[in-house]
Design a protein around this motif. Structure first.
Motif, PDB file in Angstrom:
ATOM      1  N   VAL A  55      16.422   5.790   4.199  1.00 63.51           N
ATOM      2  CA  VAL A  55      15.843   7.132   4.230  1.00 63.51           C
ATOM      3  C   VAL A  55      14.596   7.260   3.373  1.00 63.51           C
ATOM      4  O   VAL A  55      13.723   8.081   3.665  1.00 63.51           O
ATOM      5  CB  VAL A  55      16.881   8.197   3.807  1.00 63.51           C
ATOM      6  CG1 VAL A  55      18.044   8.215   4.776  1.00 63.51           C
ATOM      7  CG2 VAL A  55      17.363   7.967   2.385  1.00 63.51           C
ATOM      8  N   ASP A  56      14.464   6.449   2.294  1.00 64.24           N
ATOM      9  CA  ASP A  56      13.272   6.599   1.461  1.00 64.24           C
ATOM     10  C   ASP A  56      12.023   6.066   2.141  1.00 64.24           C
ATOM     11  O   ASP A  56      10.902   6.264   1.659  1.00 64.24           O
ATOM     12  CB  ASP A  56      13.469   5.969   0.082  1.00 64.24           C
ATOM     13  CG  ASP A  56      13.423   4.447   0.096  1.00 64.24           C
ATOM     14  OD1 ASP A  56      13.409   3.857   1.195  1.00 64.24           O
ATOM     15  OD2 ASP A  56      13.409   3.850  -0.995  1.00 64.24           O
ATOM     16  N   LYS A  57      12.195   5.396   3.270  1.00 64.37           N
ATOM     17  CA  LYS A  57      11.054   4.951   4.073  1.00 64.37           C
ATOM     18  C   LYS A  57      10.851   5.848   5.294  1.00 64.37           C
ATOM     19  O   LYS A  57       9.721   6.144   5.685  1.00 64.37           O
ATOM     20  CB  LYS A  57      11.266   3.503   4.517  1.00 64.37           C
ATOM     21  CG  LYS A  57      11.361   2.510   3.355  1.00 64.37           C
ATOM     22  CD  LYS A  57      11.669   1.116   3.848  1.00 64.37           C
ATOM     23  CE  LYS A  57      11.759   0.128   2.693  1.00 64.37           C
ATOM     24  NZ  LYS A  57      12.839   0.429   1.753  1.00 64.37           N
ATOM     25  N   LEU A  58      11.953   6.277   5.905  1.00 63.80           N
ATOM     26  CA  LEU A  58      11.855   7.073   7.126  1.00 63.80           C
ATOM     27  C   LEU A  58      11.455   8.524   6.866  1.00 63.80           C
ATOM     28  O   LEU A  58      10.597   9.072   7.569  1.00 63.80           O
ATOM     29  CB  LEU A  58      13.197   7.052   7.864  1.00 63.80           C
ATOM     30  CG  LEU A  58      13.398   5.999   8.947  1.00 63.80           C
ATOM     31  CD1 LEU A  58      14.781   6.118   9.556  1.00 63.80           C
ATOM     32  CD2 LEU A  58      12.336   6.100  10.021  1.00 63.80           C
ATOM     33  N   ILE A  59      12.083   9.158   5.869  1.00 63.44           N
ATOM     34  CA  ILE A  59      11.895  10.582   5.649  1.00 63.44           C
ATOM     35  C   ILE A  59      10.434  10.954   5.383  1.00 63.44           C
ATOM     36  O   ILE A  59       9.904  11.897   5.993  1.00 63.44           O
ATOM     37  CB  ILE A  59      12.805  11.087   4.512  1.00 63.44           C
ATOM     38  CG1 ILE A  59      14.265  11.069   4.967  1.00 63.44           C
ATOM     39  CG2 ILE A  59      12.416  12.497   4.080  1.00 63.44           C
ATOM     40  CD1 ILE A  59      14.573  11.989   6.126  1.00 63.44           C
ATOM     41  N   PRO A  60       9.711  10.269   4.470  1.00 63.22           N
ATOM     42  CA  PRO A  60       8.303  10.649   4.244  1.00 63.22           C
ATOM     43  C   PRO A  60       7.463  10.541   5.510  1.00 63.22           C
ATOM     44  O   PRO A  60       6.612  11.401   5.772  1.00 63.22           O
ATOM     45  CB  PRO A  60       7.841   9.655   3.172  1.00 63.22           C
ATOM     46  CG  PRO A  60       9.078   9.227   2.486  1.00 63.22           C
ATOM     47  CD  PRO A  60      10.136   9.201   3.549  1.00 63.22           C
ATOM     48  N   PHE A  61       7.695   9.495   6.299  1.00 53.63           N
ATOM     49  CA  PHE A  61       6.930   9.316   7.536  1.00 53.63           C
ATOM     50  C   PHE A  61       7.225  10.427   8.531  1.00 53.63           C
ATOM     51  O   PHE A  61       6.300  11.032   9.114  1.00 53.63           O
ATOM     52  CB  PHE A  61       7.259   7.954   8.155  1.00 53.63           C
ATOM     53  CG  PHE A  61       6.708   7.760   9.539  1.00 53.63           C
ATOM     54  CD1 PHE A  61       5.355   7.554   9.743  1.00 53.63           C
ATOM     55  CD2 PHE A  61       7.550   7.806  10.647  1.00 53.63           C
ATOM     56  CE1 PHE A  61       4.842   7.390  11.028  1.00 53.63           C
ATOM     57  CE2 PHE A  61       7.051   7.645  11.924  1.00 53.63           C
ATOM     58  CZ  PHE A  61       5.691   7.441  12.120  1.00 53.63           C
ATOM     59  N   LEU A  62       8.501  10.739   8.728  1.00 49.15           N
ATOM     60  CA  LEU A  62       8.880  11.784   9.680  1.00 49.15           C
ATOM     61  C   LEU A  62       8.356  13.149   9.241  1.00 49.15           C
ATOM     62  O   LEU A  62       7.860  13.928  10.071  1.00 49.15           O
ATOM     63  CB  LEU A  62      10.402  11.842   9.820  1.00 49.15           C
ATOM     64  CG  LEU A  62      11.082  10.611  10.430  1.00 49.15           C
ATOM     65  CD1 LEU A  62      12.596  10.763  10.385  1.00 49.15           C
ATOM     66  CD2 LEU A  62      10.613  10.391  11.867  1.00 49.15           C
TER      67      LEU A  62
END
Length: 500
Positions: free
Chosen positions: A218-225
């Motif tokens: 999530v620390d990679k996906l959430i900022p991008f989304l």
């Protein structure tokens, strides 16, 4: 299925009545007063210690991560964010507008503003009363301060019970249903059951690895989304600047009158706007719900207030930024005569995930690019929300069964979370939202009352933080003890036998 839905609708009308509104708003107002309006006076400081601090060079950082904990503050906020900024924000905002009218957005802002104080209070308490399980992992949340702070173990068990169950509704089936509806709306030839099975497999690959596996995803996906959602919404709004005053007019009129609704009469329309605004506001930012503190309590920090600031930033970004952007996109791109029938009959009109997608398709992105963009966001946000909430439910489950069986059976809990995603993908949205709302209330009401009764502790710690005082953890903090069952003491080294 209709009988089950009617049953939950009946409970929903009771638990989300005027008494619930009074408790939710009243607690937020009282905490805002007790904290002396910190969300206004120290808003700049909150941003400086969260998002601004991330961009400082390591040697210039004023508050580098330190202290006890399992994951970094950033991983904690993205884990919590994964459970909040997703379907609850996108489809939840659309549902609030469809079922409660545009005025519901105003009440989402209100509950979000006071939710800043509520979120800070519960995170500070969860960190202050946290302990470890037998594996040395942090185990804390509302059940911790209910038992160790209030001395009400029975209340802690009640919260943990509904928290473990709520994961299947608010944190799983709702997400799967909305994400699947989004994909089906764009790709009608796809099969709901197949989507659910694929989602369950992908979710299982992440959550079976535990907290660190979840945090690493999530620390990679959430900022991008979040960046994609915010930038695409801003682009649509800029392209429809002329409609912005009209959209805000609908929001403010609908909050206090029935002018922007068809079928609503006077106070009935306003009541629906208030109720849906509060429900979807809490569902979106989860301030007061009790789920966020479970994730934040695992963060490495030398002061509870530092981690709580990240919770405040989360509420602000989720409700006052993202929900507002989505609401403006909907109200500027979709005619009200398409939305309004939902208020009269929830089986009519357009609401939820299809309404959000339709607003993007009606924009300059066009039917194809707009549909694909929002379908991708809804599906991926739904995925991250399920894995974030699985951790919340697992910790409630672990506490509920006690220090021994909780650890032994939490792997089983991770497995039984997966079929719920399949059921949610296939099930009806109306029933699933009703179940989620009921679970929300059964978590939020006891948590808010307990956190409010313990708020003097948060007031003291907040004052100490701004006074520059060093935080001193509780004497039993990070002790080797268990919740929910027989307490375990720290193991003492055995003394050598004395030869008589």
């Amino acid at each position: 299925m209709q009988g089950i839905e009617n049953f939950f609708r009946g409970i929903q009308n009771i638990v989300w009545g005027p008494a619930a509104w009074s408790v939710l708003l009243g607690a937020g107002i009282i905490l805002t007063w007790r904290f002396k309006g910190f969300q206004i006076r120290h808003f700049g400081h909150i941003l400086d210690r969260t998002i601004v601090d991330m961009f400082r060079k390591p040697e210039n950082k004023k508050n580098p991560p330190s202290g006890e904990g399992d994951i970094s503050p950033w991983q904690a906020v993205t884990t919590s964010f994964s459970a909040t900024m997703g379907v609850g924000t996108l489809a939840g905002t659309a549902t609030a507008i469809g079922w409660g009218g545009p005025g519901a957005v105003f009440w989402m802002w209100i509950v979000g503003f006071f939710g800043l104080a509520t979120k800070l209070n519960e995170i500070v308490l969860a960190i202050h009363f946290r302990s470890q399980n037998q594996k040395g992992e942090v185990l804390s949340g509302p059940f911790a301060y209910m038992e160790k702070g209030l001395g009400k173990k029975w209340l802690a068990l009640v919260f943990a019970f509904f928290g473990a169950i709520a994961t299947f509704g608010i944190g799983n089936m709702v997400q799967a249903n909305a994400a699947t509806s989004a994909l089906i709306h764009v790709f009608p030839e796809w099969d709901r059951f197949t989507i659910g099975v694929i989602a369950a497999v992908l979710i299982g690959l992440v959550i079976l690895g535990g907290l660190k596996s979840i945090a690493n995803v999530v620390d990679k996906l959430i900022p991008f989304l979040a960046l994609v959602a915010i930038l695409s919404s801003i682009a649509i709004i800029i392209g429809s600047m002329g409609q912005i005053p009209y959209a805000f007019g609908l929001i403010f009129r609908g909050a206090f009158t029935a002018q922007s609704l068809t079928g609503g009469v006077g106070g009935v329309a306003v009541m629906y706007a208030v109720r849906l605004g509060l429900q979807r506001g809490i569902f979106s930012n989860e301030a007061g719900l009790g789920s966020g503190p479970i994730a934040y309590s695992a963060s490495k920090t030398d002061h509870p207030v530092k981690s709580a600031f990240w919770g405040c930033f989360e509420v602000f970004m989720d409700t006052h930024v993202m929900c507002t952007l989505i609401a403006l996109v909907i109200l500027t791109q979709v005619p009200m005569d398409v939305i309004q029938p939902s208020f009269v009959d929830q089986s009519l009109g357009m609401t939820g995930a299809p309404l959000v997608i339709q607003s993007f398709q009606n924009s300059f992105f066009g039917p194809v690019a707009g549909g694909w963009t929002m379908a991708f966001l809804m599906a991926t946000f739904g995925f991250t929300t399920v894995i974030g909430w699985s951790y919340v439910g697992e910790k409630c489950f672990e506490y509920l069964l006690g220090p021994t069986w909780g650890l032994r059976l939490r792997g089983l809990y991770r497995f039984i979370v997966l079929p719920a995603a399949v059921f949610g993908a296939v099930g009806g949205a109306s029933l699933i939202w009703a179940i989620a709302d009921v679970m929300n209330a059964f978590m939020a009401l006891p948590n808010i009352i307990a956190a409010l009764l313990l708020s003097s502790t948060s007031v003291k710690l907040l004052k100490g933080y701004f006074a520059g005082e060093k935080y001193v953890p509780r004497a039993d903090a990070f002790g080797f003890e268990g919740f929910g069952g027989k307490r375990l003491r720290k193991r003492q080294p055995q003394k050598p036998a004395i030869n008589p």
